[in-house]
Design a protein around this motif. Structure first.
Motif, short mmCIF file in Angstrom:
data_model
loop_
_atom_site.label_atom_id
_atom_site.label_comp_id
_atom_site.label_asym_id
_atom_site.label_seq_id
_atom_site.Cartn_x
_atom_site.Cartn_y
_atom_site.Cartn_z
N ILE A 98 36.24 40.61 4.03
CA ILE A 98 36.92 40.24 5.18
C ILE A 98 36.34 39.23 6.04
N ASP A 99 35.09 39.13 6.17
CA ASP A 99 34.41 37.79 6.97
C ASP A 99 32.94 37.81 6.06
N ASP A 100 33.09 36.48 5.76
CA ASP A 100 32.03 36.06 5.26
C ASP A 100 31.37 34.62 5.77
N SER A 101 31.49 34.51 7.16
CA SER A 101 30.94 33.48 7.95
C SER A 101 29.70 33.31 7.96
N GLY A 102 28.94 34.45 7.91
CA GLY A 102 27.55 34.59 8.12
C GLY A 102 26.94 34.28 6.82
N MET A 103 27.43 34.15 5.54
CA MET A 103 26.76 33.65 4.29
C MET A 103 26.04 32.35 4.72
N PRO A 104 24.71 32.27 4.40
CA PRO A 104 24.20 31.08 4.90
C PRO A 104 24.53 29.75 3.92
N GLU A 105 24.79 29.87 2.87
CA GLU A 105 25.40 28.87 1.86
C GLU A 105 25.65 29.23 0.68
N ASP A 106 26.13 28.38 -0.25
CA ASP A 106 26.51 28.56 -1.33
C ASP A 106 25.83 29.29 -2.52
N ARG A 107 24.33 29.38 -2.12
CA ARG A 107 23.42 30.01 -2.99
C ARG A 107 23.55 31.57 -2.75
N PHE A 108 24.42 32.14 -1.99
CA PHE A 108 24.43 33.35 -1.73
C PHE A 108 25.78 33.78 -2.05
N SER A 109 26.00 34.98 -2.66
CA SER A 109 27.18 35.34 -3.11
C SER A 109 27.10 36.97 -2.93
N ALA A 110 28.52 37.32 -2.64
CA ALA A 110 28.39 39.07 -2.61
C ALA A 110 29.66 39.55 -3.31
N LYS A 111 29.50 40.60 -3.96
CA LYS A 111 30.66 41.31 -4.58
C LYS A 111 30.88 42.67 -4.36
#
Lengths: 112, 115
Positions: free
Chosen positions: A55-68
């Motif tokens: 819903i909201d991934d605006s806090g993901m610091p950069e492309d190195r981070f991913s969540a599933k």
């Protein structure tokens, strides 16, 4: 109720390696949250899901981070490649949508 | 956007003494308000919450908090602390928007209990 379960509890890795953190939310909870806690920045929301959809991934610091979240009972947070500044405690939390979040015990990540 | 301020980084209290931890929030309307506690090496545990109604809310472990709209505050209190209350305490605010489940946390107050 087993609560929110996170694994591993501790992870030590070397810079450049891939890190995968895992979370099992409380059964019946359809919201799942990933947070990062550091001394400098406090508790930061990275991303949250509703019914397995981000819903909201605006806090993901950069492309190195991913969540599933492939299903209602499992989510992963992946860091690739990891860097020393990623060292932190990562928390998973879940909720039924009543704004009350239940937290796991966290994963303490150290990137050397 | 909502925000939370916990002005006290660290508080030291004698065992048996009373406690008040401060929390101020910024939000355009009446928010949802929470206090969480984090013991060393543990996740956050909900102490109490305010959604509506009585502005004095009771929580677990003998804690209470009072919502004061005029002061935009939600201070946490306990009449007599125990050594086991030593922990970090976080105030959080949530929006009253359907589908917006984000909480904004304060920076925390570390509580030390001395004998």
């Amino acid at each position: 109720d087993a609560g929110v379960i996170q694994s591993p509890r501790h992870e030590v890795t070397e810079m450049g390696q891939e890190v995968t953190l895992r979370c099992k939310p409380i059964s019946g909870h359809d919201y799942l949250f990933w947070y990062r806690q550091t001394m400098m920045r406090g508790l930061e929301l990275l991303i949250y899901f509703n019914n397995n959809v981000p819903i909201d991934d605006s806090g993901m610091p950069e492309d190195r981070f991913s969540a599933k979240m492939p299903n209602a009972s499992f989510s992963t947070l992946k860091i690739q490649p990891s860097e020393p500044r990623d060292s932190a405690v990562y928390f998973c939390a879940s909720s039924t949508g009543d704004s009350i979040q239940y937290f796991g015990a966290g994963t303490r990540l150290s990137v050397l | 956007a909502q925000s939370v301020t916990q002005p006290d980084i660290h508080i030291t209290v004698s065992e048996g003494a009373s406690l008040e931890l401060r929390c101020n929030y910024s939000y355009g309307a009446t928010p949802y308000l929470f206090w969480y506690v984090q013991s060393p090496g543990q996740g956050l545990q909900l102490l109490l919450k305010y959604f509506s109604g009585d502005t004095l809310v009771q929580g677990i472990k003998g804690f209470e908090a009072e919502f004061k709209r005029s002061q935009s505050s939600f201070n946490l209190r306990k009449p007599s602390v125990h050594w086991s209350d030593a922990a970090e305490y976080f105030c959080a605010v949530g929006a009253r928007n359907f589908g917006n489940e984000k909480l904004t946390f304060g920076t925390g107050t570390r509580l030390t209990i001395i004998p």
